[in-house]
Scaffold this active site. Structure first.
Site, mmCIF file in Angstrom:
data_model
loop_
_atom_site.group_PDB
_atom_site.id
_atom_site.type_symbol
_atom_site.label_atom_id
_atom_site.label_comp_id
_atom_site.label_asym_id
_atom_site.label_seq_id
_atom_site.Cartn_x
_atom_site.Cartn_y
_atom_site.Cartn_z
ATOM 1 N N HIS A 241 40.399 53.631 44.468
ATOM 2 C CA HIS A 241 39.961 52.273 44.796
ATOM 3 C C HIS A 241 39.619 52.231 46.286
ATOM 4 O O HIS A 241 40.192 52.984 47.092
ATOM 5 C CB HIS A 241 41.141 51.332 44.496
ATOM 6 C CG HIS A 241 40.830 49.879 44.586
ATOM 7 N ND1 HIS A 241 40.790 49.206 45.782
ATOM 8 C CD2 HIS A 241 40.578 48.957 43.632
ATOM 9 C CE1 HIS A 241 40.516 47.930 45.550
ATOM 10 N NE2 HIS A 241 40.392 47.747 44.250
ATOM 11 N N ASP B 158 49.095 55.298 45.549
ATOM 12 C CA ASP B 158 48.622 53.956 45.244
ATOM 13 C C ASP B 158 49.144 53.643 43.833
ATOM 14 O O ASP B 158 48.662 54.191 42.848
ATOM 15 C CB ASP B 158 47.082 53.954 45.293
ATOM 16 C CG ASP B 158 46.502 52.616 44.856
ATOM 17 O OD1 ASP B 158 47.264 51.756 44.378
ATOM 18 O OD2 ASP B 158 45.279 52.444 44.987
ATOM 19 N N GLN C 284 48.058 50.316 39.768
ATOM 20 C CA GLN C 284 47.841 50.285 38.314
ATOM 21 C C GLN C 284 48.943 51.050 37.573
ATOM 22 O O GLN C 284 48.840 51.225 36.352
ATOM 23 C CB GLN C 284 46.469 50.894 37.960
ATOM 24 C CG GLN C 284 45.285 50.189 38.585
ATOM 25 C CD GLN C 284 45.031 48.782 38.019
ATOM 26 O OE1 GLN C 284 45.605 48.379 37.006
ATOM 27 N NE2 GLN C 284 44.176 48.017 38.686
ATOM 28 N N LYS D 75 49.509 42.002 39.987
ATOM 29 C CA LYS D 75 49.109 42.819 38.833
ATOM 30 C C LYS D 75 50.304 43.097 37.928
ATOM 31 O O LYS D 75 50.212 43.852 36.970
ATOM 32 C CB LYS D 75 48.504 44.142 39.307
ATOM 33 C CG LYS D 75 47.151 43.975 40.021
ATOM 34 C CD LYS D 75 46.527 45.324 40.258
ATOM 35 C CE LYS D 75 45.446 45.297 41.310
ATOM 36 N NZ LYS D 75 44.208 44.663 40.885
ATOM 37 N N CYS E 235 35.375 48.397 42.367
ATOM 38 C CA CYS E 235 35.847 48.777 43.713
ATOM 39 C C CYS E 235 36.051 50.288 43.870
ATOM 40 O O CYS E 235 36.654 50.737 44.842
ATOM 41 C CB CYS E 235 37.140 48.067 44.111
ATOM 42 S SG CYS E 235 36.999 46.300 44.202
HETATM 43 C C1 LIG Z 1 44.219 51.324 42.018
HETATM 44 C C2 LIG Z 1 44.133 50.101 42.878
HETATM 45 N N1 LIG Z 1 44.496 50.186 44.159
HETATM 46 C C3 LIG Z 1 44.462 49.134 44.987
HETATM 47 C C4 LIG Z 1 44.036 47.908 44.536
HETATM 48 C C5 LIG Z 1 44.002 46.760 45.492
HETATM 49 O O1 LIG Z 1 44.891 45.782 45.080
HETATM 50 P P1 LIG Z 1 44.893 44.372 45.831
HETATM 51 O O2 LIG Z 1 43.526 43.798 45.658
HETATM 52 O O3 LIG Z 1 45.937 43.583 45.126
HETATM 53 O O4 LIG Z 1 45.215 44.655 47.244
HETATM 54 C C6 LIG Z 1 43.624 47.764 43.216
HETATM 55 C C7 LIG Z 1 43.103 46.478 42.731
HETATM 56 O O5 LIG Z 1 42.421 46.385 41.740
HETATM 57 C C8 LIG Z 1 43.691 48.884 42.363
HETATM 58 O O6 LIG Z 1 43.327 48.804 41.082
#
Ligand SMILES: Cc1ncc(COP(=O)(O)O)c(C=O)c1O
Length: 406
Positions: A118, A195, A198, A221, A359
């Site tokens: 992401h 990260d 998910q 999430k 993203c």
């Molecule tokens: C794998 C992953 N990392 C980071 C993020 C960023 O999360 P946030 O928008 O809550 O900061 C997301 C959001 O969709 C994500 O799917």
């Protein structure tokens, strides 16, 4: 065994929109009543700031806010002192990248990551390249974004100082072998940044067992409110790391000569008034998930996803990009139909999905297309909802998709 019909009663959104099939859980999840009540109670019965007031309501909020660390510590199997509250996974990842750049990395050091990340786990590292001269390198992935450990071993050259990967990728749902990655990275002195945006909402993530150095994820999430991120870091690493933000509550003292001393522990990273009600309600979400059981959630979602995939594979008009992955969203396109048009058609049938690049803007290098539909499930979704989605997908055609605009 999870009682999904009983669980669904906890979610007012499902009652408010009985016709809606919500398959956009990768973007954000619905909230159970206990989380909504916690936010509401804060505003209606116990509003105050934290760590500042000398009265009973302020002490109650201090206890609830700092106590929330305990819920997340239990979820991740770490100490409360290793839980920092931020504003989202993005803020957590930026703190980690900037902190490492500022305190640990030197020009020429390599950050090893993947093309399936992401934006939040790439752009902070791109900035470290600009600001500190580190190099960003990618481990090759297979065409469903799975990391191969022999490729990882080859990429793990002596200049690699940190590995930054998603435990579950957000588009294709590939589950990366974090325990092995940690073992191999640590053997040559590299840090492991995961990260978990998910992953943590959907499965047990034990930071001790996986030997993760830093983990980032968002409460929204995992049934919590928006505006709360969690940053786990090993205590000795957090102690040695500088905070991005400076200001109130995080300093022990400062003098007019521009000298200062920062507090120890999580407070150092939480400058200014935090999202108090969000953090308190996030702990409720965390406890709610633990009560259902992360293993139960994982098993249920895996089975539901397998059923979804089986039905989708029967459709001649649908191309699926992650058929061999066992977990996470189903990523697809209707042949010959632009993903956003197809998602618009699904919306006209009350199916909520996301379309676009999600993203992950360099993932197209891996899957060969930069715009797909992502249908992402959570534990309150059902086979009946899957059937409705599949039946709507069967009807996607250029005429239908464009027809909704006229
Ligand atoms: C794998 C992953 N990392 C980071 C993020 C960023 O999360 P946030 O928008 O809550 O900061 C997301 C959001 O969709 C994500 O799917």
């Amino acid at each position: 065994m999870m009682d999904v019909q009983r669980i669904r009663k906890d979610f007012p959104m499902l009652k408010a929109h009985p016709e809606l099939v919500y398959f956009d859980n990768g973007a954000t999840t619905l909230k159970p009543q206990c989380v909504i009540d916690a936010v509401n109670d804060f505003y209606t019965a116990h509003t105050s700031n934290v760590h500042r007031g000398d009265y009973a309501i302020a002490s109650l909020n201090d206890r609830l806010y700092d106590g929330a660390r305990g819920s997340f510590a239990k979820l991740l199997n770490c100490s409360s002192q290793e839980i920092i509250f931020t504003h989202n996974a993005t803020a957590s990842l930026n703190q980690i990248a900037w902190g490492l750049g500022h305190d640990f990395l030197k020009p020429g050091d390599v950050i090893l990551t993947t093309e399936a990340e992401h934006a939040s786990n790439l752009l902070p590292w791109f900035r470290m390249k600009e600001e500190y001269g580190v190099e960003v390198r990618y481990v090759p992935l297979d065409n469903q974004a799975n990391l191969d450990l022999s490729e990882f071993a080859k990429a793990l050259t002596p200049e690699v100082r940190a590995v930054a990967v998603a435990m579950v990728t957000n588009v294709l749902g590939s589950i990366q072998p974090i325990k092995e990655i940690s073992r191999m990275a640590h053997a040559q002195g590299a840090l492991v940044i995961v990260d978990g945006a998910q992953a943590v909402p959907h499965m047990k993530v034990d930071v001790k067992d996986l030997d993760i150095d830093f983990l980032a994820f968002s409460a929204h999430k995992m049934c919590g409110p928006s505006g709360v991120g969690i940053l786990y870091g090993k205590k000795q690493l957090l102690d040695a790391m500088s905070p991005v933000f400076m200001g109130g509550d995080m300093n022990a003292r400062f003098q007019k000569e521009c000298t200062y001393e920062l507090k120890k522990g999580p407070s150092k990273f939480e400058a200014g008034t935090p999202n108090i009600e969000g953090v308190i309600a996030s702990a409720k979400a965390c406890e709610y998930l633990m009560e259902i059981g992360l293993d139960e959630i994982h098993a249920y979602e895996k089975e539901l996803r397998a059923y979804f995939l089986e039905q989708m594979q029967k459709l001649g008009n649908i191309e699926i990009y992650n058929p061999d992955n066992l977990y996470g969203p189903i990523d697809f396109n209707a042949k010959g139909v632009f993903s956003q048009d197809a998602a618009g058609y699904l919306a006209s049938r009350n199916i909520a999905v996301r379309s676009g690049n999600h993203c992950a803007k360099i993932l197209h290098e891996v899957i060969g297309t930069d715009s797909t539909i992502r249908a992402s499930l959570y534990f309150y979704n059902t086979k009946e909802e899957v059937d409705r989605c599949v039946s709507a997908c069967a009807d996607i055609s250029l005429e239908n998709a464009i027809g909704i605009f006229f």
